[in-house]
Design a protein around this motif. Structure first.
Motif, PDB file in Angstrom:
ATOM      1  N   MET A 144       0.829  -1.211   0.000  1.00 32.95           N
ATOM      2  CA  MET A 144       0.000   0.000   0.000  1.00 32.95           C
ATOM      3  C   MET A 144       0.858   1.254   0.000  1.00 32.95           C
ATOM      4  SD  MET A 144      -3.440  -0.751   2.191  1.00 32.95           S
ATOM      5  CE  MET A 144      -4.217   0.608   1.324  1.00 32.95           C
ATOM      6  N   ARG A 145       1.958   1.205   0.709  1.00 32.21           N
ATOM      7  CA  ARG A 145       2.849   2.365   0.704  1.00 32.21           C
ATOM      8  C   ARG A 145       3.513   2.543  -0.661  1.00 32.21           C
ATOM      9  NH1 ARG A 145       5.525   1.495   6.759  1.00 32.21           N
ATOM     10  NH2 ARG A 145       3.780   2.462   7.897  1.00 32.21           N
ATOM     11  N   ALA A 146       3.824   1.411  -1.308  1.00 35.95           N
ATOM     12  CA  ALA A 146       4.412   1.489  -2.643  1.00 35.95           C
ATOM     13  C   ALA A 146       3.431   2.063  -3.651  1.00 35.95           C
ATOM     14  CB  ALA A 146       4.868   0.102  -3.095  1.00 35.95           C
ATOM     15  N   LEU A 147       2.146   1.867  -3.404  1.00 35.64           N
ATOM     16  CA  LEU A 147       1.104   2.405  -4.281  1.00 35.64           C
ATOM     17  C   LEU A 147       0.692   3.812  -3.872  1.00 35.64           C
ATOM     18  CD1 LEU A 147      -1.116  -0.799  -4.646  1.00 35.64           C
ATOM     19  CD2 LEU A 147       0.478   0.161  -6.339  1.00 35.64           C
ATOM     20  N   ALA A 148       1.444   4.421  -2.965  1.00 34.02           N
ATOM     21  CA  ALA A 148       1.228   5.799  -2.524  1.00 34.02           C
ATOM     22  C   ALA A 148      -0.116   5.981  -1.818  1.00 34.02           C
ATOM     23  CB  ALA A 148       1.335   6.768  -3.693  1.00 34.02           C
ATOM     24  N   ALA A 149      -0.507   4.969  -1.056  1.00 35.56           N
ATOM     25  CA  ALA A 149      -1.744   5.079  -0.288  1.00 35.56           C
ATOM     26  C   ALA A 149      -1.557   6.078   0.839  1.00 35.56           C
ATOM     27  CB  ALA A 149      -2.129   3.712   0.286  1.00 35.56           C
ATOM     28  N   THR A 150      -2.572   6.851   1.104  1.00 36.98           N
ATOM     29  CA  THR A 150      -2.524   7.825   2.193  1.00 36.98           C
ATOM     30  C   THR A 150      -2.680   7.106   3.534  1.00 36.98           C
ATOM     31  OG1 THR A 150      -4.916   8.181   2.175  1.00 36.98           O
ATOM     32  CG2 THR A 150      -3.573   9.542   0.690  1.00 36.98           C
ATOM     33  N   PRO A 151      -2.249   7.744   4.625  1.00 36.35           N
ATOM     34  CA  PRO A 151      -2.442   7.114   5.941  1.00 36.35           C
ATOM     35  C   PRO A 151      -3.897   6.747   6.216  1.00 36.35           C
ATOM     36  CG  PRO A 151      -0.924   8.946   6.127  1.00 36.35           C
ATOM     37  CD  PRO A 151      -1.462   8.976   4.728  1.00 36.35           C
ATOM     38  N   ARG A 152      -4.825   7.579   5.739  1.00 36.54           N
ATOM     39  CA  ARG A 152      -6.245   7.274   5.941  1.00 36.54           C
ATOM     40  C   ARG A 152      -6.653   6.020   5.179  1.00 36.54           C
ATOM     41  NH1 ARG A 152     -11.396  11.365   4.809  1.00 36.54           N
ATOM     42  NH2 ARG A 152     -13.010   9.870   5.445  1.00 36.54           N
ATOM     43  N   GLN A 153      -6.163   5.876   3.958  1.00 37.71           N
ATOM     44  CA  GLN A 153      -6.476   4.684   3.173  1.00 37.71           C
ATOM     45  C   GLN A 153      -5.869   3.441   3.804  1.00 37.71           C
ATOM     46  OE1 GLN A 153      -4.898   6.143  -0.576  1.00 37.71           O
ATOM     47  NE2 GLN A 153      -6.976   6.375  -1.426  1.00 37.71           N
ATOM     48  N   VAL A 154      -4.663   3.554   4.314  1.00 33.14           N
ATOM     49  CA  VAL A 154      -4.027   2.418   4.987  1.00 33.14           C
ATOM     50  C   VAL A 154      -4.841   2.019   6.212  1.00 33.14           C
ATOM     51  CG1 VAL A 154      -1.991   1.679   6.287  1.00 33.14           C
ATOM     52  CG2 VAL A 154      -1.716   2.978   4.161  1.00 33.14           C
ATOM     53  N   PHE A 155      -5.301   3.021   6.932  1.00 34.37           N
ATOM     54  CA  PHE A 155      -6.066   2.733   8.144  1.00 34.37           C
ATOM     55  C   PHE A 155      -7.403   2.072   7.824  1.00 34.37           C
ATOM     56  CE2 PHE A 155      -9.240   4.086  11.306  1.00 34.37           C
ATOM     57  CZ  PHE A 155      -8.681   3.526  12.452  1.00 34.37           C
ATOM     58  N   LEU A 156      -8.155   2.646   6.879  1.00 30.61           N
ATOM     59  CA  LEU A 156      -9.503   2.159   6.603  1.00 30.61           C
ATOM     60  C   LEU A 156      -9.513   0.849   5.823  1.00 30.61           C
ATOM     61  CD1 LEU A 156     -11.343   5.502   5.706  1.00 30.61           C
ATOM     62  CD2 LEU A 156     -11.440   4.214   7.846  1.00 30.61           C
ATOM     63  N   ARG A 157      -8.566   0.671   4.915  1.00 33.02           N
ATOM     64  CA  ARG A 157      -8.611  -0.491   4.027  1.00 33.02           C
ATOM     65  C   ARG A 157      -7.694  -1.628   4.452  1.00 33.02           C
ATOM     66  NH1 ARG A 157      -9.280   2.002  -2.103  1.00 33.02           N
ATOM     67  NH2 ARG A 157     -10.964   3.469  -1.585  1.00 33.02           N
ATOM     68  N   LEU A 158      -6.805  -1.379   5.386  1.00 35.14           N
ATOM     69  CA  LEU A 158      -5.897  -2.433   5.824  1.00 35.14           C
ATOM     70  C   LEU A 158      -5.978  -2.670   7.326  1.00 35.14           C
ATOM     71  CD1 LEU A 158      -3.701  -4.465   5.128  1.00 35.14           C
ATOM     72  CD2 LEU A 158      -2.006  -2.644   5.438  1.00 35.14           C
ATOM     73  N   ARG A 159      -5.793  -1.625   8.106  1.00 34.83           N
ATOM     74  CA  ARG A 159      -5.754  -1.822   9.553  1.00 34.83           C
ATOM     75  C   ARG A 159      -7.130  -2.166  10.130  1.00 34.83           C
ATOM     76  NH1 ARG A 159      -0.816  -0.673  11.557  1.00 34.83           N
ATOM     77  NH2 ARG A 159       0.525   0.774  10.392  1.00 34.83           N
ATOM     78  N   VAL A 160      -8.158  -1.460   9.709  1.00 37.44           N
ATOM     79  CA  VAL A 160      -9.498  -1.732  10.254  1.00 37.44           C
ATOM     80  C   VAL A 160      -9.968  -3.148   9.928  1.00 37.44           C
ATOM     81  CG1 VAL A 160     -11.939  -1.095  10.104  1.00 37.44           C
ATOM     82  CG2 VAL A 160     -10.198   0.682  10.390  1.00 37.44           C
ATOM     83  N   PRO A 161      -9.894  -3.609   8.666  1.00 36.47           N
ATOM     84  CA  PRO A 161     -10.296  -4.999   8.406  1.00 36.47           C
ATOM     85  C   PRO A 161      -9.490  -6.028   9.202  1.00 36.47           C
ATOM     86  CG  PRO A 161     -10.178  -3.776   6.361  1.00 36.47           C
ATOM     87  CD  PRO A 161      -9.581  -2.888   7.416  1.00 36.47           C
ATOM     88  N   THR A 162      -8.203  -5.745   9.390  1.00 40.54           N
ATOM     89  CA  THR A 162      -7.376  -6.665  10.178  1.00 40.54           C
ATOM     90  C   THR A 162      -7.794  -6.679  11.639  1.00 40.54           C
ATOM     91  OG1 THR A 162      -5.500  -6.258   8.701  1.00 40.54           O
ATOM     92  CG2 THR A 162      -5.007  -7.227  10.851  1.00 40.54           C
ATOM     93  N   ALA A 163      -8.216  -5.526  12.141  1.00 43.06           N
ATOM     94  CA  ALA A 163      -8.559  -5.412  13.560  1.00 43.06           C
ATOM     95  C   ALA A 163      -9.965  -5.891  13.888  1.00 43.06           C
ATOM     96  CB  ALA A 163      -8.406  -3.954  14.012  1.00 43.06           C
TER      97      ALA A 163
END
Length: 248
Positions: A144-163
């Motif tokens: 996600m960082r390589a695709l230039a995802a914003t911190p908000r996108q990382v949080f909503l699309r990666l961290r929240v589903p994982t949590a």
């Protein structure tokens, strides 16, 4: 199985009814009449509804507070190091010592009991959700960082589903704890309604009518079981793509 062990134990060890009533005596207690002529089942249902209201409000408030704290800690290591020790320390104080003070401060209404339930609820949510937010796959995070995802996108699309599995694990634990907190809050002198009041009154007359106390315990347990299964039902609808996280 429980009925077999219960009744078999009474027979095998010759336990008198004033120490341990028969199951038919426990269930028969719901059919007797109270001092005002009302059915004891109706009296128990009213008090159970009052405790359930306190537990639900405390569960929601505590869950939201725990979720907010976990998100704040996940975004700031500095705040986590500064505040998390106090969050942990708050759970080392016996709730039986805190409950009377809360009732004195806030009065004997359902609000004080809900606050006590929230106090017990927020901690499992905070710790488990924080763990879930930090449990992301490093490769997925790097992508996600390589695709230039914003911190908000990382949080909503990666961290929240994982949590999410961690969140629902905490909520299942907190669902039953919230009922315990509400009942404990009803124990101090001054409370008029709730299963805590029923349990205290039944305990005072245990030698005379032991089935009443066991009936109150049964109803209290059913409230906690109902809360647990309600959360589990929501979890089955939302969390479908990965196994449940272990309980804390």
């Amino acid at each position: 199985m429980i009925a077999l062990v219960w009744e078999g134990g009474k027979t095998l060890f010759s336990i008198p009814s004033y120490k341990l009533p028969h199951l038919h005596e426990v269930f028969g207690d719901f059919l007797r009449r109270g001092a005002g002529g009302e059915s004891w089942a109706w009296i128990m249902a009213q008090n159970a509804a009052y405790t359930a209201l306190e537990g639900i409000v405390g569960f929601v408030v505590g869950g939201i507070a725990g979720l907010v704290l976990a998100i704040v800690f996940a975004h700031s290591r500095w705040l986590e190091r500064g505040l998390l020790p106090y969050v942990i320390a708050s759970q080392t104080v016996p709730i039986l010592a805190i409950a009377p003070m809360v009732v004195v401060w806030l009065g004997t209404s359902w609000v004080s009991k809900a606050v006590i339930a929230a106090y017990l609820t927020f901690f499992p949510v905070t710790i488990n959700v924080l763990r879930g937010l930090r449990a992301v796959d490093p490769d997925a995070l790097a992508l996600m960082r390589a695709l230039a995802a914003t911190p908000r996108q990382v949080f909503l699309r990666l961290r929240v589903p994982t949590a999410l599995p961690y969140l629902f694990t905490a909520l299942r634990v907190s669902a039953t704890i919230s009922v315990v907190g509400a009942i404990i809050g009803e124990l101090p002198v001054g409370s008029r309604y709730g299963m805590g009041v029923v349990i205290i009154n039944a305990a005072q007359y245990y030698n005379w009518r032991p089935a009443n106390l066991w009936a109150a315990i049964l109803v209290s347990a059913l409230i906690g079981i109902a809360f647990y299964h309600a959360v589990a039902a929501v979890e089955r609808r939302i969390v479908r793509w990965q196994p449940l996280a272990p309980a804390i």
